[in-house]
Design an enzyme around this catalytic site. Structure first.
Site, PDB file in Angstrom:
ATOM      1  CE1 TYR A 185      26.853  -6.269  14.806  1.00  0.00           C
ATOM      2  CE2 TYR A 185      29.213  -6.681  14.799  1.00  0.00           C
ATOM      3  CZ  TYR A 185      27.991  -6.707  14.157  1.00  0.00           C
ATOM      4  OH  TYR A 185      27.913  -7.176  12.867  1.00  0.00           O
ATOM      5  CD  GLU A 216      24.812  -7.980  11.907  1.00  0.00           C
ATOM      6  OE1 GLU A 216      25.616  -7.089  11.597  1.00  0.00           O
ATOM      7  OE2 GLU A 216      23.578  -7.815  11.865  1.00  0.00           O
TER       8      GLU A 216
END
Length: 389
Positions: free
Chosen positions: A112, A200
């Site tokens: 991530y 993101e």
């Protein structure tokens, strides 16, 4: 302004970030043709992805892997046009009008990466985690030791040292460190260059053949910076926004629909928050957040009323204005014109203070309409909640 996954990946690709080969489609025939093209080019399978402005698409059934063209066609017809419900859409869900058809990758690990504003420090923060593919909130709650953070200093940006520190902290193999660092630096550059409020990559994948690829990407661009990005305006998909919010934006009005029955018209975001709070305190529920801004004119006030009244759930309207740049007599004129032109039947409670307040009250009193003028915010909230009931 939120943008779709495929659009965000396009912006990342401009910064040199590797992304999967894919095709965007708005019809089933286009999607099937895209799947055929990818498989003909050597893809061992394809992923059919719903394109909506919400996370949790996989859990909601909006992301399917197909190993054959027949499976791809089945998933395409299943997902395109479906009402996709996720934890971010609410129970009403979103209708899927676009698909992204992508090649499958030999995924070895999922990571991530994300950047947003840390309001405590007033600086952007870069976050990284070895627990990719999961919601960040879940990672922070259940495995906080897996969430790495680096503050981005204004004017300096993310440094190579910080990126390498996070890469080693996530346990990325030595052979892939440089590629991962390049992706982090590019993401930080994209966040800054496109004036994002959120960026993101979840997941960033390490493949079994040694590649580092952004498998998914989410970006939100600060509306206040759009004047610097005329080329990005075309990325806006109004089908993904509330129709009333889209209409409000045409008149430079800040409107967000809520689920109550008391409509709020204010000038200033802080006053709007306080107004919604005091309505709840009085036992009511706000139907919206509507900020007409400090420099609104009578025509904007009229358009604001039209938008408020387009919500069938509204049973009463509270106008809470502090007259500074927006003078009270200008507000009153706009309210009277709106009541006359729009044939307003709902009860309207008005609390206003500030510049030309006496002239404004006189305009309301002589209008012939039965407006309820309140003495202070508490009195206004109690009166409008009672009238809404």
């Amino acid at each position: 302004m939120k943008i779709h996954e495929y659009q965000a990946k396009g912006l990342l690709a401009r910064q040199g970030v590797p992304v999967p080969h894919g095709k965007v489609a708005v019809t089933a025939d286009e999607a099937i043709a895209g799947a055929k093209e990818l498989m003909a080019a050597g893809a061992t399978g394809v992923v059919v992805k719903a394109q909506i402005h919400a996370g949790g698409r996989g859990k909601g059934g909006g992301v399917k892997v197909a190993k054959s063209l027949a499976d791809a066609e089945m998933h395409i017809k299943e997902i395109l046009g479906m009402t996709l419900v996720t934890h971010q859409t609410g129970p009403e869900g979103r209708v899927v009008k676009r698909l992204l058809i992508e090649e499958t990758l030999p995924i070895d690990r999922e990571l991530y990466l994300g950047i947003t504003l840390d309001r405590q420090t007033g600086k952007n923060v870069f976050m990284a985690s070895a627990a990719g593919g999961m919601d960040l909130e879940e990672v922070a709650e259940k495995t906080p030791h897996l969430l790495l953070k680096e503050t981005i200093e204004p004017g300096i940006g993310l440094t190579g040292f910080q990126a390498r520190k996070m890469a080693f902290g996530m346990g990325i193999p030595t052979a892939s460190i440089n590629a991962a660092v390049s992706v982090m630096m590019a993401l930080a550059k994209a966040y800054d260059e496109f004036d994002c409020s959120l960026a993101e990559v979840n997941p960033l994948v390490l493949t079994s053949d040694g590649r580092v690829v952004a498998l998914d990407c989410k970006m939100s661009i600060d509306d206040n910076a759009m004047f610097r990005h005329k080329d990005l305006v075309e990325l806006r998909d109004t089908n993904e926004e509330d129709p009333l919010e889209v209409e409000a934006s045409k008149f430079s009005l800040n409107y967000i629909k809520l689920d109550g029955n008391v409509a709020c018209m204010v000038n200033g975001a802080g006053l709007a928050m306080a107004t919604m709070d005091i309505i709840k305190y009085a036992g009511g529920s706000p139907a919206n957040f509507l900020d007409v801004g400090g420099g609104a004119n009578a025509e904007q006030v009229k358009n604001a009323f039209r938008i408020l009244l387009s919500d069938s759930a509204v049973k009463a309207v509270l106008i809470n204005i502090f007259g500074g740049i927006l003078r009270c007599d200008t507000l009153a004129t706009g309210v009277v014109n709106a009541a006359r032109d729009l044939g307003i039947k709902l009860p309207i409670v008005i609390r206003m203070e500030g510049t030309n307040v006496e002239q404004g009250r006189k305009i309301l009193q002589e209008s012939g309409f039965n407006f309820t003028v309140a003495d202070g915010m508490k009195d206004a909230a109690e009166k409008v909640v009672a009238l809404a009931k």
